[in-house]
Motif scaffolding. Structure first.
Motif, mmCIF file in Angstrom:
data_model
loop_
_atom_site.group_PDB
_atom_site.id
_atom_site.type_symbol
_atom_site.label_atom_id
_atom_site.label_comp_id
_atom_site.label_asym_id
_atom_site.label_seq_id
_atom_site.Cartn_x
_atom_site.Cartn_y
_atom_site.Cartn_z
ATOM 1 N N SER A 42 0.829 -1.201 0.000
ATOM 2 C CA SER A 42 0.000 0.000 0.000
ATOM 3 C C SER A 42 0.868 1.258 0.000
ATOM 4 C CB SER A 42 -0.912 -0.014 1.231
ATOM 5 O OG SER A 42 -1.005 1.267 1.765
ATOM 6 N N GLU A 44 0.083 4.094 0.770
ATOM 7 C CA GLU A 44 -0.182 4.942 1.944
ATOM 8 C C GLU A 44 0.694 4.503 3.118
ATOM 9 O OE1 GLU A 44 -3.098 3.433 0.365
ATOM 10 O OE2 GLU A 44 -2.796 5.214 -0.872
ATOM 11 N N ASP A 45 0.955 3.187 3.191
ATOM 12 C CA ASP A 45 1.723 2.726 4.348
ATOM 13 C C ASP A 45 3.213 2.561 4.044
ATOM 14 O OD1 ASP A 45 2.291 1.922 6.917
ATOM 15 O OD2 ASP A 45 2.068 -0.189 6.412
ATOM 16 N N TYR A 46 3.557 2.045 2.858
ATOM 17 C CA TYR A 46 4.971 1.803 2.562
ATOM 18 C C TYR A 46 5.481 2.987 1.733
ATOM 19 C CZ TYR A 46 9.126 -0.823 1.006
ATOM 20 O OH TYR A 46 10.422 -1.232 0.753
ATOM 21 N N GLN A 193 9.517 7.854 8.333
ATOM 22 C CA GLN A 193 8.999 6.535 8.718
ATOM 23 C C GLN A 193 8.687 5.775 7.434
ATOM 24 O OE1 GLN A 193 5.829 8.348 11.046
ATOM 25 N NE2 GLN A 193 6.416 7.022 12.739
ATOM 26 N N MET A 195 7.275 2.883 7.075
ATOM 27 C CA MET A 195 5.941 2.264 7.178
ATOM 28 C C MET A 195 5.206 2.890 8.365
ATOM 29 S SD MET A 195 6.613 -1.769 6.663
ATOM 30 C CE MET A 195 7.223 -2.410 5.139
ATOM 31 N N THR A 197 2.196 3.438 9.407
ATOM 32 C CA THR A 197 1.049 2.858 10.087
ATOM 33 C C THR A 197 1.418 1.571 10.812
ATOM 34 O OG1 THR A 197 -0.207 3.653 8.204
ATOM 35 C CG2 THR A 197 -1.386 2.244 9.757
ATOM 36 N N THR A 198 2.088 0.671 10.088
ATOM 37 C CA THR A 198 2.288 -0.657 10.681
ATOM 38 C C THR A 198 3.620 -0.821 11.414
ATOM 39 O OG1 THR A 198 3.000 -1.361 8.509
ATOM 40 C CG2 THR A 198 0.775 -1.961 9.145
ATOM 41 N N PRO A 200 5.918 1.939 12.783
ATOM 42 C CA PRO A 200 6.334 3.350 12.935
ATOM 43 C C PRO A 200 7.788 3.534 13.371
ATOM 44 C CG PRO A 200 4.731 2.700 14.618
ATOM 45 C CD PRO A 200 4.808 1.567 13.654
#
Ligand SMILES: C[S@@+](CC[C@H](N)C(=O)[O-])C[C@H]1O[C@@H](n2cnc3c(N)ncnc32)[C@H](O)[C@@H]1O
Length: 212
Positions: A42, A44-46, A193, A195, A197-198, A200
């Motif tokens: 994703s 948004e996360d990676y 960061q 990632m 979200t997952t 931090p």
């Protein structure tokens, strides 16, 4: 066959990083390949692929011949393509990861090989090597191989996790090669960061090195 793949994304990341040797890590990536993008892909996360590609755009011509080293399923290739790069070569030792990358149709060539030893690529072939998400995994000897295959004046763009850069032996290889006059750091990007979200606590910096 019992499915060895751990159940959660965090456990999968841990499982590959803790592989006892290079061959076992490759085997684990082969097993993870089909689920890797669902776990990690994703945008948004990676954030590391996008940030690495953004920095590449600032220092490379769009026609540059770029090796995506440890390309995996092609997330970095996709991000580079979005930034206008079209001359992309994917290299990874996991054939299963590269099979997913191939379907994305962002690479002109894909090669299955181990980057920690001398590869099939001719000396000075590439304008740049870009690598992302590999600091704890690809042996630090790969930095020597990157220097060999990038032409003088070309760049190595490395999304590095600073503590792992030291812990995994890259700092030692880098300092030896810099003392010998083979490469220099051109810029060291702001920490971010990778990632948020997952994971931090995974802090990354994108370093640009010049090959002399
Ligand atoms: C965490 S994944 C990162 C993949 C991709 N760059 C990304 O950011 O999504 C690390 C990749 O490095 C590859 N890799 C690890 N050691 C390698 C080696 N010695 N030679 C080639 N590929 C290697 C693995 O197979 C895996 O696909």
């Amino acid at each position: 066959m019992v499915d060895e793949l751990p159940d959660t994304k965090a456990a999968r990341v841990d499982w590959v990083i803790r592989a006892p040797d290079n061959a076992e890590m490759k085997r684990r990536y082969d097993i993870w390949a089909k689920d890797y993008d669902a776990d990690v892909g994703s945008a948004e996360d990676y954030l590391a692929p996008l940030e690495t590609a953004r920095i590449a755009k600032g220092v490379l011509d769009q026609s540059a011949l770029i090796m995506d080293a440890g390309a995996g399923t092609g997330l970095v290739g996709e991000a580079l393509k979005e930034q206008g790069f079209n001359n992309l070569v994917a290299v990874d030792y996991s054939a299963q990861m590269l099979d997913i990358a191939r379907r994305k149709q962002v690479y002109t060539e894909l090669h299955t090989c181990d980057l920690s030893v001398q590869t099939e690529f001719e000396t000075d072939r590439f304008d740049a090597v870009i690598t992302c998400g590999t600091t704890s995994q690809m042996p630090s000897n790969s930095l020597r191989e990157f220097v060999r295959i990038v032409r003088p004046g070309g760049k190595i763009i490395f999304a590095a996790v600073p503590e792992l850069w030291v812990e995994c032996g890259y700092a030692a290889v880098f300092s030896e090669m810099r003392s010998a006059g083979h490469l220099d750091v051109v810029s060291r990007g702001e920490p971010f960061q990778m990632m948020p979200t997952t994971e931090p606590d995974f802090i990354c910096e994108v370093w640009v090195m010049n090959v002399n």
